[in-house]
Design a protein around this motif. Structure first.
Motif, PDB file in Angstrom:
ATOM      1  N   ARG A 190     -12.363  -3.833  59.320  1.00  0.00           N
ATOM      2  CA  ARG A 190     -12.544  -3.337  57.964  1.00  0.00           C
ATOM      3  C   ARG A 190     -11.445  -3.922  57.076  1.00  0.00           C
ATOM      4  O   ARG A 190     -10.292  -4.040  57.505  1.00  0.00           O
ATOM      5  CB  ARG A 190     -12.456  -1.810  57.953  1.00  0.00           C
ATOM      6  N   ILE A 191     -11.796  -4.292  55.849  1.00  0.00           N
ATOM      7  CA  ILE A 191     -10.799  -4.863  54.949  1.00  0.00           C
ATOM      8  C   ILE A 191     -10.360  -3.810  53.934  1.00  0.00           C
ATOM      9  O   ILE A 191     -11.106  -2.880  53.605  1.00  0.00           O
ATOM     10  CB  ILE A 191     -11.315  -6.125  54.228  1.00  0.00           C
ATOM     11  N   LEU A 192      -9.135  -3.955  53.437  1.00  0.00           N
ATOM     12  CA  LEU A 192      -8.551  -3.051  52.453  1.00  0.00           C
ATOM     13  C   LEU A 192      -8.000  -3.870  51.292  1.00  0.00           C
ATOM     14  O   LEU A 192      -7.563  -5.013  51.476  1.00  0.00           O
ATOM     15  CB  LEU A 192      -7.421  -2.227  53.075  1.00  0.00           C
ATOM     16  N   LEU A 193      -8.039  -3.293  50.107  1.00  0.00           N
ATOM     17  CA  LEU A 193      -7.486  -3.973  48.942  1.00  0.00           C
ATOM     18  C   LEU A 193      -5.972  -4.062  49.057  1.00  0.00           C
ATOM     19  O   LEU A 193      -5.292  -3.053  49.238  1.00  0.00           O
ATOM     20  CB  LEU A 193      -7.870  -3.227  47.656  1.00  0.00           C
ATOM     21  N   GLN A 194      -5.458  -5.275  48.959  1.00  0.00           N
ATOM     22  CA  GLN A 194      -4.006  -5.476  48.999  1.00  0.00           C
ATOM     23  C   GLN A 194      -3.436  -5.560  47.593  1.00  0.00           C
ATOM     24  O   GLN A 194      -2.459  -4.897  47.274  1.00  0.00           O
ATOM     25  CB  GLN A 194      -3.678  -6.753  49.767  1.00  0.00           C
ATOM     26  N   ASP A 195      -4.068  -6.379  46.729  1.00  0.00           N
ATOM     27  CA  ASP A 195      -3.552  -6.524  45.370  1.00  0.00           C
ATOM     28  C   ASP A 195      -4.576  -7.255  44.507  1.00  0.00           C
ATOM     29  O   ASP A 195      -5.447  -7.968  45.017  1.00  0.00           O
ATOM     30  CB  ASP A 195      -2.237  -7.308  45.378  1.00  0.00           C
ATOM     31  N   MET A 196      -4.466  -7.064  43.207  1.00  0.00           N
ATOM     32  CA  MET A 196      -5.253  -7.813  42.232  1.00  0.00           C
ATOM     33  C   MET A 196      -4.400  -8.969  41.721  1.00  0.00           C
ATOM     34  O   MET A 196      -3.234  -8.772  41.367  1.00  0.00           O
ATOM     35  CB  MET A 196      -5.671  -6.918  41.063  1.00  0.00           C
ATOM     36  N   GLU A 197      -4.962 -10.170  41.687  1.00  0.00           N
ATOM     37  CA  GLU A 197      -4.213 -11.329  41.200  1.00  0.00           C
ATOM     38  C   GLU A 197      -4.416 -11.528  39.702  1.00  0.00           C
ATOM     39  O   GLU A 197      -3.465 -11.776  38.972  1.00  0.00           O
ATOM     40  CB  GLU A 197      -4.625 -12.584  41.969  1.00  0.00           C
ATOM     41  N   TYR A 198      -5.659 -11.471  39.245  1.00  0.00           N
ATOM     42  CA  TYR A 198      -5.888 -11.546  37.807  1.00  0.00           C
ATOM     43  C   TYR A 198      -7.267 -10.999  37.484  1.00  0.00           C
ATOM     44  O   TYR A 198      -8.129 -10.847  38.356  1.00  0.00           O
ATOM     45  CB  TYR A 198      -5.728 -12.971  37.256  1.00  0.00           C
ATOM     46  N   ALA A 199      -7.457 -10.685  36.217  1.00  0.00           N
ATOM     47  CA  ALA A 199      -8.744 -10.212  35.720  1.00  0.00           C
ATOM     48  C   ALA A 199      -9.017 -10.886  34.385  1.00  0.00           C
ATOM     49  O   ALA A 199      -8.118 -11.041  33.554  1.00  0.00           O
ATOM     50  CB  ALA A 199      -8.733  -8.694  35.559  1.00  0.00           C
ATOM     51  N   GLN A 200     -10.273 -11.297  34.185  1.00  0.00           N
ATOM     52  CA  GLN A 200     -10.684 -11.906  32.928  1.00  0.00           C
ATOM     53  C   GLN A 200     -11.973 -11.233  32.460  1.00  0.00           C
ATOM     54  O   GLN A 200     -12.829 -10.876  33.277  1.00  0.00           O
ATOM     55  CB  GLN A 200     -10.921 -13.413  33.105  1.00  0.00           C
ATOM     56  N   ARG A 201     -12.095 -11.075  31.159  1.00  0.00           N
ATOM     57  CA  ARG A 201     -13.294 -10.459  30.594  1.00  0.00           C
ATOM     58  C   ARG A 201     -14.116 -11.491  29.845  1.00  0.00           C
ATOM     59  O   ARG A 201     -13.581 -12.317  29.110  1.00  0.00           O
ATOM     60  CB  ARG A 201     -12.908  -9.315  29.647  1.00  0.00           C
ATOM     61  N   LYS A 202     -15.412 -11.422  30.036  1.00  0.00           N
ATOM     62  CA  LYS A 202     -16.325 -12.358  29.380  1.00  0.00           C
ATOM     63  C   LYS A 202     -16.424 -12.070  27.892  1.00  0.00           C
ATOM     64  O   LYS A 202     -16.568 -10.917  27.477  1.00  0.00           O
ATOM     65  CB  LYS A 202     -17.710 -12.263  30.025  1.00  0.00           C
ATOM     66  N   VAL A 203     -16.331 -13.130  27.080  1.00  0.00           N
ATOM     67  CA  VAL A 203     -16.562 -13.025  25.645  1.00  0.00           C
ATOM     68  C   VAL A 203     -18.062 -13.119  25.431  1.00  0.00           C
ATOM     69  O   VAL A 203     -18.684 -14.124  25.796  1.00  0.00           O
ATOM     70  CB  VAL A 203     -15.835 -14.152  24.881  1.00  0.00           C
ATOM     71  N   LEU A 204     -18.650 -12.084  24.863  1.00  0.00           N
ATOM     72  CA  LEU A 204     -20.103 -12.054  24.739  1.00  0.00           C
ATOM     73  C   LEU A 204     -20.612 -13.196  23.862  1.00  0.00           C
ATOM     74  O   LEU A 204     -21.389 -14.021  24.298  1.00  0.00           O
ATOM     75  CB  LEU A 204     -20.550 -10.705  24.185  1.00  0.00           C
TER      76      LEU A 204
END
Length: 730
Positions: free
Chosen positions: A619-633
């Motif tokens: 089973r895998i577990l979340l270690q960390d978020m590296e980056y997040a980007q949001r789409k420009v509509l």
């Protein structure tokens, strides 16, 4: 005079204070820039906290070093007013450093591969400083340093091959051998169970210095050994043989209008950027007259076969289940494009340089019957079982005395020579290679000179006089250093595609050549390439309406017809996660983003559980978020419009164990805190290690699999391994 000096002293004093305050402000900015590193998740164990800490420390040191460089350049600029050629470089360094200080800051590209209202694919520089910093070229290693003992020559009059032994070379190989014997063994496809994984090497046929091989022989292993000791082999070599039956020549039995041959040359995992970077000589060759590069060619799926199915069949993976894909004979029923060409009177060929991980056998049974007229796989299987293997770049680099890719290249050269030059029968050939390009993305730098020489040999055999030639790939890099670059999203999703039209074709069909030229910087997909292959068999279809629409993507078109300038990924049947048209802006790593990461990991684990891979994989577990980007509509008057409850995010995150890196695109309902229409197989793994998932065969599941250790399992692992679902809902 005293008054003037007084004012000068005051002026310079104020100036020095201003410079000191400015310097102090920049120093504070450098110190504050460290806060942008996201915190480590609390779901940690001692085994990987240390590794994560080291990685973070390395990032901090790099940032500090960039700060020192920027400060030094700034100081140099203040000391001198003269400009130098390096001023632009200094400005770039400072700009890059400022971007590190403020990751939410976005700059619009100044150049695009595709630039329309519906699609904007930004230009990615193959020779950017970041790319060249990680570029590590390799040197070509030959498989042997000894001269060739055997040679084969084709007799056009008899359609037979002559096998010859060079006595001069033989004497130099071993002076102590008093007498020798030479033989050849025919290699054929196995008639027993599982013919895609077994070949038959027949009994040896002995001969003297030269012999004529029977016409039915498609491949041989030749050797000379000590006459008194058969195990003392002087040299062993292998040759694939392509015969042409002149009676089957289409030009004799079907006196129709001239039809172009089609040859597809494939290099696995090669983006258009990496191709320019590591194979400059080959890239120069395909910039010659008659070649057209499709800069807006966007992949549709994750892996090789999933991207090739739309090209070769006109269907996506999920669309062709008219039979059990795991059952023997299913592949034989599928509508591969070479069947259409064979029905039209073309000679057909198929060859690739991998055996255990071949396109149609990795996790599948392959073909029950030979799919084409000339099939290289039985020969490669036979010689790989009988000759020495040298591993390099993760694959069988050498089989016997030759590079694995050399067998494919020679097979293609023979095929094109027989039918383009000697018989003048139209042909369709698909030749694929991944031994240099799949696992090590800079290894093809050592292949460049050899590959361009191969193209010149094809020119010598008149291939480019009579044939449409397609040089393509399935996708770009899927893991490794290239996916750590700023252009990583484009690097993975924009495979190279170059199409060559021969002179007679451009003169006969100028509208098709003009359309192909227009389409270079328009969004295109795998379905469009399939329509093009269909169109070549119906060249009288002068408009798109003359061609039947593709059921799996009715809005796809032939590349020989002008594509719409305003075209979206939806129009081209490209999914959201693979689409490079959309613009994204960087987002702070808030609690909602971490919640979203945990939701994705939950869906991965559930998918593995539904398909019962929890019996083999942890089973895998979340270690960390590296980056997040949001789409420009979309934008109106250069400004972003308001968006509703559902937001599209592009995320990269790490999981435990082994710090696996994943990238995905999701539609997130911010009010309900749910993911809309999420498809787990579309998630990209960007640091895949095949050894971590050797316990299973499924290519999709391998992305998420970390096999259980061979030691005793702890309670957490044992509990997951024995977990069962009470419902099959996914």
């Amino acid at each position: 005079m005293i008054l003037i000096r007084k004012y000068l002293i005051i002026f310079f004093g104020v100036l020095l204070i201003f410079i000191w305050l400015s310097h102090r402000s920049k120093k504070d900015d450098l110190e504050n820039s460290f806060e942008y590193f996201p915190p480590v998740s609390k779901e940690t164990t001692l085994g990987w906290v240390k590794a994560d800490f080291i990685a973070r420390e390395k990032q901090l040191r790099e940032l500090v070093q960039r700060g020192r460089i920027a400060a030094r350049i700034t100081a140099d600029q203040q000391e001198t007013k003269t400009e130098s050629p390096d001023d632009n470089v200094a400005d770039d360094v400072i700009d890059n450093f400022k971007f590190e200080n403020n990751p939410s800051q976005e700059t619009k590209p100044s150049r695009y591969f595709v630039n329309s209202t519906k699609c904007k694919i930004p230009y990615a520089d193959p020779f950017s400083r970041e790319a060249m910093a990680v570029y590590n070229p390799t040197k070509l290693k030959v498989c042997t340093n000894t001269s060739d003992l055997f040679s084969v020559n084709y007799d056009r009059n008899t359609d037979q091959f002559n096998l010859h032994v060079n006595r001069e070379v033989l004497r130099k190989l071993n002076l102590r051998v008093a007498s020798y014997k030479c033989n050849y063994r025919e290699v054929t496809r196995s008639v027993k169970e599982n013919p895609e994984r077994n070949s038959q090497v027949h009994r040896p046929v002995y001969f003297d210095q030269q012999c004529t091989l029977p016409q039915h022989v498609r491949g041989i292993i030749a050797e000379c050994h000590d006459a008194n000791n058969a195990s003392r082999i002087l040299q062993r070599d292998a040759f694939a043989l392509v015969h042409a039956n002149k009676k089957s020549a289409r030009i004799e039995s079907h006196p129709l209008e001239r039809q172009p041959s089609v040859i597809i040359l494939g290099l696995d995992s090669m983006s258009r950027m990496n191709f320019q970077r590591i194979m400059p000589e080959t890239a120069k060759f395909v910039r010659q007259e008659g070649w057209f590069e499709m800069e807006g060619y966007n992949k549709m799926e994750d892996s090789t076969l999933l991207n090739l199915m739309p090209v070769l069949m006109g269907q996506k993976w999920k669309q062709f289940y008219n039979c059990d894909i795991q059952s023997e004979g299913c592949f034989d029923q599928l509508p591969f494009i070479w069947k259409d060409y064979k029905s039209a009177g073309y000679a057909t060929a198929l060859g690739e340089d991998t055996i255990d991980e071949g396109l149609f056998v990795a996790g599948f049974p392959g073909f029950a019957q030979e799919p084409v007229d000339y099939y290289l796989r039985p020969f490669l299987i036979g010689i790989s079982r009988s000759m020495n293997i040298y591993q390099r770049f993760g694959y069988q680099y050498c089989i016997g005395r030759r590079l694995s890719i050399s067998y494919v290249n020679d097979f293609c050269l023979q095929f094109t020579s027989r039918f383009a030059k000697e018989v003048d029968q139209p042909m369709f050939g698909f030749f694929w290679s991944c031994t240099f390009t799949h696992d090590f993305h800079f290894a093809a730098s050592s292949l460049d000179a050899k590959f361009v020489d191969y193209l010149y040999q094809l020119r010598h055999h008149e291939l480019f006089d009579k044939s449409i030639v397609i040089l393509m790939s399935d996708h770009g890099a899927q893991f490794g250093e290239l996916l750590e670059l700023p252009d990583n999203f484009l690097e993975e999703r924009l495979p190279m595609l170059h199409i060559y039209l021969p002179p007679w074709f451009r003169n006969t069909y100028p509208n098709y050549a003009e359309a192909l030229h227009k389409n270079r910087n328009r969004l295109s997909s795998n379905f469009d390439l399939h329509n093009t292959l269909k169109h070549i068999l119906r060249l009288n279809a002068t408009t798109q309406a003359d061609l039947p629409p593709l059921a799996s993507c009715p809005t796809s078109q032939s590349l020989l017809h002008p594509l719409p300038e305003e075209r979206s990924c939806q129009d081209a049947c490209i999914g959201e996660h693979w689409c490079t048209c959309n613009e994204f802006v960087r987002q702070p790593l808030t609690g909602d983003i971490y919640l979203l990461g945990k939701l994705i990991v939950y869906h991965i684990n559930r998918w593995m559980l539904v398909h019962q891979y929890n019996h083999f994989c942890q089973r895998i577990l979340l270690q960390d978020m590296e980056y997040a980007q949001r789409k420009v509509l979309y934008e109106e008057n250069g400004k972003e419009t308001m968006y509703g409850s559902i937001v599209t995010y592009r995320l990269r995150f790490r999981t435990y164990p082994e710090s696996a890196k994943f990238q995905t695109t999701v539609r997130y309902h911010r009010e309900l805190k749910t993911i809309e229409g999420f498809n787990v197989p579309d998630i990209s793994r960007v640091n895949y290690n095949r050894k971590q998932a050797e316990c299973i065969d499924d290519k999709i599941a391998k992305k998420f699999c970390f096999c259980y250790p061979k030691t005793k399992l702890n309670g957490f692992m044992d509990n997951w391994k024995n977990t069962k679902l009470t419902t099959l809902a996914t």
